[in-house]
Design a protein around this motif. Structure first.
Motif, PDB file in Angstrom:
ATOM      1  N   ASP A 137     -21.970  33.319  83.979  1.00  0.00           N
ATOM      2  CA  ASP A 137     -22.515  33.010  82.652  1.00  0.00           C
ATOM      3  C   ASP A 137     -23.928  32.472  82.730  1.00  0.00           C
ATOM      4  O   ASP A 137     -24.710  32.613  81.803  1.00  0.00           O
ATOM      5  CB  ASP A 137     -21.630  31.978  81.951  1.00  0.00           C
ATOM      6  CG  ASP A 137     -20.240  32.515  81.691  1.00  0.00           C
ATOM      7  OD1 ASP A 137     -20.095  33.752  81.620  1.00  0.00           O
ATOM      8  OD2 ASP A 137     -19.309  31.696  81.571  1.00  0.00           O
ATOM      9  N   ASN A 138     -24.253  31.842  83.825  1.00  0.00           N
ATOM     10  CA  ASN A 138     -25.554  31.212  83.979  1.00  0.00           C
ATOM     11  C   ASN A 138     -26.131  31.601  85.338  1.00  0.00           C
ATOM     12  O   ASN A 138     -26.162  30.795  86.252  1.00  0.00           O
ATOM     13  CB  ASN A 138     -25.386  29.691  83.865  1.00  0.00           C
ATOM     14  CG  ASN A 138     -26.709  28.983  83.759  1.00  0.00           C
ATOM     15  OD1 ASN A 138     -27.751  29.622  83.653  1.00  0.00           O
ATOM     16  ND2 ASN A 138     -26.692  27.667  83.797  1.00  0.00           N
ATOM     17  N   PRO A 139     -26.610  32.854  85.489  1.00  0.00           N
ATOM     18  CA  PRO A 139     -27.036  33.300  86.811  1.00  0.00           C
ATOM     19  C   PRO A 139     -28.249  32.572  87.356  1.00  0.00           C
ATOM     20  O   PRO A 139     -28.436  32.469  88.538  1.00  0.00           O
ATOM     21  CB  PRO A 139     -27.319  34.781  86.609  1.00  0.00           C
ATOM     22  CG  PRO A 139     -27.482  34.963  85.149  1.00  0.00           C
ATOM     23  CD  PRO A 139     -26.727  33.864  84.478  1.00  0.00           C
ATOM     24  N   GLY A 140     -29.094  32.019  86.488  1.00  0.00           N
ATOM     25  CA  GLY A 140     -30.279  31.336  86.971  1.00  0.00           C
ATOM     26  C   GLY A 140     -30.027  29.909  87.380  1.00  0.00           C
ATOM     27  O   GLY A 140     -30.832  29.290  88.060  1.00  0.00           O
ATOM     28  N   GLY A 141     -28.906  29.343  86.929  1.00  0.00           N
ATOM     29  CA  GLY A 141     -28.604  27.959  87.246  1.00  0.00           C
ATOM     30  C   GLY A 141     -29.345  26.972  86.368  1.00  0.00           C
ATOM     31  O   GLY A 141     -29.289  25.780  86.570  1.00  0.00           O
ATOM     32  N   VAL A 142     -30.064  27.452  85.343  1.00  0.00           N
ATOM     33  CA  VAL A 142     -30.832  26.589  84.456  1.00  0.00           C
ATOM     34  C   VAL A 142     -30.110  26.528  83.125  1.00  0.00           C
ATOM     35  O   VAL A 142     -29.664  27.537  82.589  1.00  0.00           O
ATOM     36  CB  VAL A 142     -32.261  27.146  84.253  1.00  0.00           C
ATOM     37  CG1 VAL A 142     -33.054  26.274  83.300  1.00  0.00           C
ATOM     38  CG2 VAL A 142     -32.957  27.277  85.587  1.00  0.00           C
ATOM     39  N   THR A 143     -30.000  25.321  82.570  1.00  0.00           N
ATOM     40  CA  THR A 143     -29.347  25.175  81.275  1.00  0.00           C
ATOM     41  C   THR A 143     -30.391  24.997  80.188  1.00  0.00           C
ATOM     42  O   THR A 143     -31.466  24.436  80.415  1.00  0.00           O
ATOM     43  CB  THR A 143     -28.395  23.973  81.266  1.00  0.00           C
ATOM     44  OG1 THR A 143     -29.147  22.805  81.605  1.00  0.00           O
ATOM     45  CG2 THR A 143     -27.274  24.165  82.273  1.00  0.00           C
ATOM     46  N   ALA A 144     -30.069  25.463  79.007  1.00  0.00           N
ATOM     47  CA  ALA A 144     -30.972  25.321  77.866  1.00  0.00           C
ATOM     48  C   ALA A 144     -30.828  23.913  77.309  1.00  0.00           C
ATOM     49  O   ALA A 144     -29.771  23.301  77.401  1.00  0.00           O
ATOM     50  CB  ALA A 144     -30.630  26.349  76.805  1.00  0.00           C
ATOM     51  N   PRO A 145     -31.882  23.395  76.701  1.00  0.00           N
ATOM     52  CA  PRO A 145     -31.779  22.056  76.105  1.00  0.00           C
ATOM     53  C   PRO A 145     -30.810  22.074  74.929  1.00  0.00           C
ATOM     54  O   PRO A 145     -30.649  23.079  74.249  1.00  0.00           O
ATOM     55  CB  PRO A 145     -33.201  21.732  75.675  1.00  0.00           C
ATOM     56  CG  PRO A 145     -33.891  23.044  75.607  1.00  0.00           C
ATOM     57  CD  PRO A 145     -33.202  23.960  76.557  1.00  0.00           C
ATOM     58  N   ALA A 146     -30.183  20.933  74.690  1.00  0.00           N
ATOM     59  CA  ALA A 146     -29.230  20.826  73.579  1.00  0.00           C
ATOM     60  C   ALA A 146     -29.999  20.887  72.251  1.00  0.00           C
ATOM     61  O   ALA A 146     -31.098  20.359  72.134  1.00  0.00           O
ATOM     62  CB  ALA A 146     -28.471  19.520  73.690  1.00  0.00           C
ATOM     63  N   PRO A 147     -29.430  21.555  71.255  1.00  0.00           N
ATOM     64  CA  PRO A 147     -30.104  21.642  69.953  1.00  0.00           C
ATOM     65  C   PRO A 147     -30.119  20.268  69.269  1.00  0.00           C
ATOM     66  O   PRO A 147     -29.209  19.452  69.436  1.00  0.00           O
ATOM     67  CB  PRO A 147     -29.275  22.641  69.173  1.00  0.00           C
ATOM     68  CG  PRO A 147     -27.944  22.639  69.818  1.00  0.00           C
ATOM     69  CD  PRO A 147     -28.181  22.285  71.252  1.00  0.00           C
ATOM     70  N   LYS A 148     -31.178  20.037  68.503  1.00  0.00           N
ATOM     71  CA  LYS A 148     -31.308  18.769  67.778  1.00  0.00           C
ATOM     72  C   LYS A 148     -30.419  18.808  66.538  1.00  0.00           C
ATOM     73  O   LYS A 148     -30.283  19.846  65.890  1.00  0.00           O
ATOM     74  CB  LYS A 148     -32.749  18.532  67.359  1.00  0.00           C
ATOM     75  CG  LYS A 148     -33.678  18.334  68.530  1.00  0.00           C
ATOM     76  CD  LYS A 148     -35.080  18.109  68.045  1.00  0.00           C
ATOM     77  CE  LYS A 148     -36.008  17.932  69.220  1.00  0.00           C
ATOM     78  NZ  LYS A 148     -37.395  17.748  68.795  1.00  0.00           N
ATOM     79  N   ASN A 149     -29.829  17.682  66.237  1.00  0.00           N
ATOM     80  CA  ASN A 149     -29.025  17.588  65.024  1.00  0.00           C
ATOM     81  C   ASN A 149     -29.944  17.269  63.858  1.00  0.00           C
ATOM     82  O   ASN A 149     -30.421  16.150  63.720  1.00  0.00           O
ATOM     83  CB  ASN A 149     -27.945  16.516  65.167  1.00  0.00           C
ATOM     84  CG  ASN A 149     -26.854  16.933  66.132  1.00  0.00           C
ATOM     85  OD1 ASN A 149     -26.655  18.132  66.334  1.00  0.00           O
ATOM     86  ND2 ASN A 149     -26.174  15.959  66.709  1.00  0.00           N
ATOM     87  N   THR A 150     -30.190  18.231  63.024  1.00  0.00           N
ATOM     88  CA  THR A 150     -31.040  18.008  61.835  1.00  0.00           C
ATOM     89  C   THR A 150     -30.153  18.045  60.613  1.00  0.00           C
ATOM     90  O   THR A 150     -29.266  18.899  60.498  1.00  0.00           O
ATOM     91  CB  THR A 150     -32.132  19.071  61.746  1.00  0.00           C
ATOM     92  OG1 THR A 150     -31.519  20.360  61.723  1.00  0.00           O
ATOM     93  CG2 THR A 150     -33.063  19.014  62.944  1.00  0.00           C
ATOM     94  N   PRO A 151     -30.371  17.125  59.715  1.00  0.00           N
ATOM     95  CA  PRO A 151     -29.562  17.137  58.484  1.00  0.00           C
ATOM     96  C   PRO A 151     -29.903  18.349  57.638  1.00  0.00           C
ATOM     97  O   PRO A 151     -31.049  18.759  57.553  1.00  0.00           O
ATOM     98  CB  PRO A 151     -29.920  15.834  57.766  1.00  0.00           C
ATOM     99  CG  PRO A 151     -31.186  15.379  58.399  1.00  0.00           C
ATOM    100  CD  PRO A 151     -31.290  16.026  59.752  1.00  0.00           C
ATOM    101  N   THR A 152     -28.896  18.940  57.073  1.00  0.00           N
ATOM    102  CA  THR A 152     -29.129  20.091  56.202  1.00  0.00           C
ATOM    103  C   THR A 152     -29.102  19.633  54.755  1.00  0.00           C
ATOM    104  O   THR A 152     -28.365  18.737  54.371  1.00  0.00           O
ATOM    105  CB  THR A 152     -28.050  21.152  56.427  1.00  0.00           C
ATOM    106  OG1 THR A 152     -26.778  20.573  56.170  1.00  0.00           O
ATOM    107  CG2 THR A 152     -28.089  21.712  57.841  1.00  0.00           C
ATOM    108  N   SER A 153     -29.941  20.207  53.976  1.00  0.00           N
ATOM    109  CA  SER A 153     -29.961  19.866  52.550  1.00  0.00           C
ATOM    110  C   SER A 153     -29.003  20.801  51.836  1.00  0.00           C
ATOM    111  O   SER A 153     -28.910  21.976  52.115  1.00  0.00           O
ATOM    112  CB  SER A 153     -31.366  19.986  51.978  1.00  0.00           C
ATOM    113  OG  SER A 153     -31.834  21.309  52.141  1.00  0.00           O
TER     114      SER A 153
END
Length: 67
Positions: free
Chosen positions: A50-66
């Protein structure tokens, strides 16, 4: 005076089942070791399918939705 030796007596050694058995056994042992090292190398690799490069993406920011 030279001594004449018949060709069937002048061989270095015999061919036989024992020699063939040693050759086949050593070849099979080489394949087993090769497979074991390959499996061991894959387990210590650290990367996954699933992750061949061994690098993880940063976690998404929790933004309030209107809404």
């Amino acid at each position: 005076m030279e001594k004449t030796i018949p060709t069937d007596k002048a061989r270095q050694g015999r061919r036989g089942v024992k020699v063939l058995a040693v050759l086949v056994a050593s070849l099979l042992l080489a394949f087993v070791v090769w497979a074991a090292v390959g499996i061991w190398g894959e387990t210590i690799d650290g990367s996954t399918a699933d992750n061949p490069g061994g690098v993880t993406a940063p976690a998404p920011k929790n933004t309030p939705t209107s809404g």
